[in-house]
Design a protein around this motif. Structure first.
Motif, short mmCIF file in Angstrom:
data_model
loop_
_atom_site.label_atom_id
_atom_site.label_comp_id
_atom_site.label_asym_id
_atom_site.label_seq_id
_atom_site.Cartn_x
_atom_site.Cartn_y
_atom_site.Cartn_z
N MET A 192 68.12 -52.06 -14.40
CA MET A 192 68.92 -52.23 -15.61
C MET A 192 68.15 -51.77 -16.85
N ALA A 193 66.88 -52.23 -16.97
CA ALA A 193 66.08 -51.86 -18.14
C ALA A 193 65.87 -50.35 -18.19
N ARG A 194 65.64 -49.74 -17.03
CA ARG A 194 65.41 -48.29 -16.99
C ARG A 194 66.67 -47.54 -17.42
N GLN A 195 67.85 -48.03 -16.98
CA GLN A 195 69.10 -47.37 -17.36
C GLN A 195 69.29 -47.40 -18.87
N GLN A 196 68.94 -48.50 -19.51
CA GLN A 196 69.07 -48.59 -20.97
C GLN A 196 68.11 -47.61 -21.65
N MET A 197 66.89 -47.50 -21.14
CA MET A 197 65.91 -46.59 -21.74
C MET A 197 66.35 -45.14 -21.57
N GLU A 198 67.08 -44.83 -20.51
CA GLU A 198 67.50 -43.45 -20.28
C GLU A 198 68.54 -42.98 -21.29
N LEU A 199 69.09 -43.89 -22.09
CA LEU A 199 70.00 -43.50 -23.16
C LEU A 199 69.25 -42.79 -24.29
N ILE A 200 67.94 -43.03 -24.37
CA ILE A 200 67.10 -42.37 -25.37
C ILE A 200 66.74 -41.00 -24.81
N PRO A 201 66.86 -39.94 -25.61
CA PRO A 201 66.59 -38.59 -25.10
C PRO A 201 65.14 -38.43 -24.62
N PRO A 202 64.89 -37.46 -23.75
CA PRO A 202 63.51 -37.18 -23.32
C PRO A 202 62.65 -36.84 -24.53
N PRO A 203 61.34 -37.03 -24.42
CA PRO A 203 60.47 -36.80 -25.58
C PRO A 203 60.34 -35.33 -25.96
N SER A 204 60.13 -35.13 -27.25
CA SER A 204 59.86 -33.79 -27.79
C SER A 204 58.35 -33.66 -27.97
N LYS A 205 57.70 -33.04 -26.98
CA LYS A 205 56.24 -32.95 -26.99
C LYS A 205 55.70 -32.26 -28.23
N THR A 206 56.39 -31.24 -28.71
CA THR A 206 55.90 -30.53 -29.90
C THR A 206 55.90 -31.45 -31.12
N ARG A 207 56.86 -32.37 -31.20
CA ARG A 207 56.91 -33.28 -32.35
C ARG A 207 55.82 -34.33 -32.29
N TYR A 208 55.67 -35.00 -31.12
CA TYR A 208 54.70 -36.10 -31.09
C TYR A 208 53.26 -35.62 -30.96
N MET A 209 53.03 -34.44 -30.37
CA MET A 209 51.66 -33.92 -30.27
C MET A 209 51.11 -33.51 -31.64
N ALA A 210 51.98 -33.27 -32.60
CA ALA A 210 51.56 -32.85 -33.94
C ALA A 210 51.08 -34.03 -34.79
N VAL A 211 51.33 -35.27 -34.35
CA VAL A 211 50.95 -36.45 -35.13
C VAL A 211 49.45 -36.66 -34.99
N LYS A 212 48.75 -36.73 -36.12
CA LYS A 212 47.29 -36.83 -36.11
C LYS A 212 46.77 -38.25 -36.31
N SER A 213 47.65 -39.20 -36.67
CA SER A 213 47.20 -40.56 -36.95
C SER A 213 48.31 -41.54 -36.57
N LEU A 214 47.92 -42.69 -36.02
CA LEU A 214 48.94 -43.69 -35.68
C LEU A 214 49.65 -44.21 -36.92
N THR A 215 49.03 -44.11 -38.09
CA THR A 215 49.71 -44.56 -39.31
C THR A 215 50.90 -43.65 -39.63
N LEU A 216 50.93 -42.44 -39.06
CA LEU A 216 52.04 -41.51 -39.28
C LEU A 216 53.01 -41.48 -38.09
N TRP A 217 52.68 -42.19 -37.00
CA TRP A 217 53.51 -42.22 -35.79
C TRP A 217 54.80 -42.98 -36.09
N GLU A 218 55.95 -42.38 -35.79
CA GLU A 218 57.24 -43.01 -36.12
C GLU A 218 57.94 -43.65 -34.94
#
Length: 136
Positions: free
Chosen positions: A1-27
């Protein structure tokens, strides 16, 4: 059930999150793992759709961040409570070990990190391990 709910969120965009240089900027949600619990850091979605001033003095990311203590066993339920628009990078969570851990507590914290990573993998969430020296 929990996995099915998480699958509603799109797959990650590696180019977007790999560009983050600090956890203070992580959204996306991220986790600080301690011995016995985790802190779930959640950044509320920016209500202002304009690109002007994003992250600046009038619209700081930190003002939208909430830090929530969560038992490791409650992590799947807690992640499923986070609204879909709080995941701008898609289904990815940064994971870091708590800072300044006493040497005696390090094995317990490491075990918790491994347990959290397994839980996230079981939920279909990409894990982005973050270390003090930067991204791993």
């Amino acid at each position: 059930m929990a996995r099915q709910q998480m699958e509603l969120i799109p797959p990650p965009s590696k180019t977007r999150y790999m560009a983050v240089k600090s956890l203070t900027l992580w959204e996306n949600p991220y986790l600080t793992v301690q011995g016995g619990m985790v802190t779930l850091h959640v950044v509320q979605a920016d209500a202002n759709p304009s690109p002007l001033g994003v992250g600046g003095i009038l619209r700081p990311i930190g003002a939208r961040r909430q830090d929530l203590p969560v038992r490791v066993s409650d992590l799947p339920a807690a992640l499923n409570e986070i609204p879909q628009n709080y995941w701008p990078y898609g289904r990815v969570v940064a994971v870091e070990e708590a800072h300044e851990i006493p040497v005696s507590a390090r094995p317990e914290v490491r075990r918790n990190v491994e347990m959290v990573i397994k839980m996230l993998n079981d939920l279909g969430v990409v894990v982005y391990e973050w270390s003090d020296s930067g991204r791993s």
